[in-house]
Design an enzyme around this catalytic site. Structure first.
Site, PDB file in Angstrom:
ATOM      1  N   VAL A   1     -13.355  -4.732   1.812  1.00 18.62           N
ATOM      2  CA  VAL A   1     -12.801  -3.444   2.041  1.00 18.62           C
ATOM      3  C   VAL A   1     -12.062  -3.503   3.293  1.00 18.62           C
ATOM      4  O   VAL A   1     -12.491  -3.940   4.540  1.00 18.62           O
ATOM      5  CB  VAL A   1     -13.950  -2.206   2.201  1.00 18.62           C
ATOM      6  CG1 VAL A   1     -13.148  -0.988   2.448  1.00 18.62           C
ATOM      7  CG2 VAL A   1     -14.726  -2.212   0.857  1.00 18.62           C
TER       8      VAL A   1
ATOM      9  N   THR B   1       0.700  -1.283  -0.051  1.00 19.46           N
ATOM     10  CA  THR B   1      -0.016   0.185   0.082  1.00 19.46           C
ATOM     11  C   THR B   1       0.939   1.235   0.018  1.00 19.46           C
ATOM     12  O   THR B   1       1.989   1.207   0.574  1.00 19.46           O
ATOM     13  CB  THR B   1      -0.888   0.063   1.112  1.00 19.46           C
ATOM     14  OG1 THR B   1      -1.937  -1.158   1.243  1.00 19.46           O
ATOM     15  CG2 THR B   1      -1.577   1.133   1.493  1.00 19.46           C
TER      16      THR B   1
ATOM     17  N   GLY C   1      -5.138  -4.953   7.155  1.00 12.67           N
ATOM     18  CA  GLY C   1      -6.415  -4.093   7.320  1.00 12.67           C
ATOM     19  C   GLY C   1      -7.362  -4.781   8.458  1.00 12.67           C
ATOM     20  O   GLY C   1      -7.936  -3.697   9.177  1.00 12.67           O
TER      21      GLY C   1
ATOM     22  N   ASP D   1      -8.869  -1.511   5.832  1.00 13.57           N
ATOM     23  CA  ASP D   1      -8.738  -0.142   6.535  1.00 13.57           C
ATOM     24  C   ASP D   1      -8.401   1.025   5.816  1.00 13.57           C
ATOM     25  O   ASP D   1      -8.914   2.047   6.320  1.00 13.57           O
ATOM     26  CB  ASP D   1      -7.633  -0.352   7.577  1.00 13.57           C
ATOM     27  CG  ASP D   1      -6.353  -0.626   6.778  1.00 13.57           C
ATOM     28  OD1 ASP D   1      -5.979  -1.502   6.034  1.00 13.57           O
ATOM     29  OD2 ASP D   1      -5.462   0.329   7.104  1.00 13.57           O
TER      30      ASP D   1
ATOM     31  N   THR E   1      -0.413   1.016   6.978  1.00 12.38           N
ATOM     32  CA  THR E   1      -0.568  -0.017   5.933  1.00 12.38           C
ATOM     33  C   THR E   1      -0.370  -1.394   6.860  1.00 12.38           C
ATOM     34  O   THR E   1       0.260  -1.322   8.034  1.00 12.38           O
ATOM     35  CB  THR E   1       0.997   0.118   5.292  1.00 12.38           C
ATOM     36  OG1 THR E   1       1.201  -0.997   4.386  1.00 12.38           O
ATOM     37  CG2 THR E   1       2.282   0.490   6.039  1.00 12.38           C
TER      38      THR E   1
HETATM   39  N1  ASP Z   1      -4.015  -2.131   4.966  1.00 16.49           N
HETATM   40  C1  ASP Z   1      -4.190  -2.694   3.499  1.00 16.49           C
HETATM   41  C2  ASP Z   1      -5.347  -3.648   3.386  1.00 16.49           C
HETATM   42  O1  ASP Z   1      -5.725  -4.451   4.319  1.00 16.49           O
HETATM   43  C3  ASP Z   1      -2.996  -3.548   2.712  1.00 16.49           C
HETATM   44  C4  ASP Z   1      -1.776  -3.076   3.292  1.00 16.49           C
HETATM   45  O2  ASP Z   1      -1.516  -1.844   3.675  1.00 16.49           O
HETATM   46  O3  ASP Z   1      -0.636  -3.860   2.854  1.00 16.49           O
HETATM   47  O4  ASP Z   1      -6.104  -3.321   2.435  1.00 16.49           O
END
Ligand code: ASP
Length: 300
Positions: A200, A171, A225, A202, A222
């Site tokens: 969906v 991300t 989530g 975070d 990141t």
């Molecule tokens: N936080 C993001 C999600 O869960 C993924 C990530 O940050 O790697 O969609």
């Protein structure tokens, strides 16, 4: 009006960034930080700086954002993004969009041109069309690397666990404080690999994937989530600043809560109301770049 020294930090995602991808992750973060920093030095708002920085990383197929994103279980790209203005607490976000290459700019339009905070899927794409945002084909966002990974994951029975996607997700996010002292934060992602269609995370949720309040701090998160959401990670970290912690202390405290309370994985970047920068994570790596006394510092 008094002008103050601007601050900027960007991230290119948590997890086990493979050695062979480290250079590209650092290069992309540096390029994004340079673009945002130049804008801030020219007097642009924190919002303009972070939107521009995130767009650079959405356009870079290295990251799990925009083109190059992870694929869901159905082999599709579904993008989420959030932008927040710490001066007004205004926020805009989009989730599960498949036809917009720069969802961060669509999120900003939601904030500025609608009475809503979050639009999803077809409704978000309809809003994009009505506001002249370029619409692409879903396959324009797909890269061969992710198709290969998706095929390999078909045979992986552990795919619903963080272990299955820890080598994949990258991300992007940015936080800035401009010459007027205003703080803004943004996050953009393709989400976790092989997520269920419609999942969906975070990233587009206010307080979870990002939060900005000029009176406290701005944070972009990141990681896993489902764990970041449970502790409302970004708002939690901003609240730690309100309680008197510095940027670095606050983000470290947030990662501790994430790990101890829900066994979470991830981290984030922060700028506090004094312009101090911090970052922390409990994954093996998190790509980032930030500016110290005019020079870019980057690492994973
Ligand atoms: N936080 C993001 C999600 O869960 C993924 C990530 O940050 O790697 O969609």
């Amino acid at each position: 009006m008094t002008t103050i020294a601007p601050s900027l930090i960007v991230h290119g995602g948590a997890w086990d960034i493979p050695d062979e991808h480290v250079e590209a992750h650092i290069a992309g973060c540096r390029q994004a930080a340079e673009v945002g920093w130049k804008l801030l030095c020219d007097g642009a708002s924190a919002l303009d700086a972070i939107e521009a920085a995130v767009r650079v990383m959405e356009d870079d197929p290295t990251y799990d954002a925009g083109r190059g994103s992870n694929l869901n279980a159905a082999g599709q790209v579904e993008l989420d993004a959030l932008i927040m203005d710490g001066a007004t607490l205004g926020a805009g976000s989009v989730a599960a969009v498949q036809r917009v290459a720069n969802p961060i700019s669509l999120a900003r339009l939601v904030m500025e041109k609608s009475e809503h905070v979050l639009l999803v899927a077809d409704g978000a794409e309809q809003f994009a069309r009505e506001h002249g945002v370029p619409i692409c084909q879903p396959q324009d966002l797909l890269v061969g690397r992710e198709l290969e990974r998706w095929k390999a994951l078909q045979a992986d029975p552990t795919w619903r666990t963080p272990q299955a996607f820890k080598a994949a997700s990258d991300t992007v996010g940015a936080v800035a404080r401009d010459v007027h002292g205003n703080i803004a934060a943004a996050t953009s992602t393709g989400g976790t690999s092989k997520k269920l269609p419609g999942r969906v995370g975070d990233s587009p949720l206010i307080g979870c994937g990002a939060y900005a309040n000029t009176c406290t701090a701005g944070v972009s998160a990141t990681g896993w989530g489902e764990s970041l959401m449970k502790v409302v990670f970004s708002k939690l970290v901003c609240d730690k600043v309100e309680q008197g912690l510095t940027a670095q202390q606050a983000i470290e405290a947030g990662v501790r809560v994430l790990a101890q309370r829900v066994g979470g994985l991830g981290g984030g970047i922060i700028i506090d109301r004094e312009g101090r920068i911090g970052f922390a994570y409990n994954t093996p790596r998190m790509a980032r770049a930030y500016i110290v006394k005019g020079d870019i510092v980057s690492d994973v």
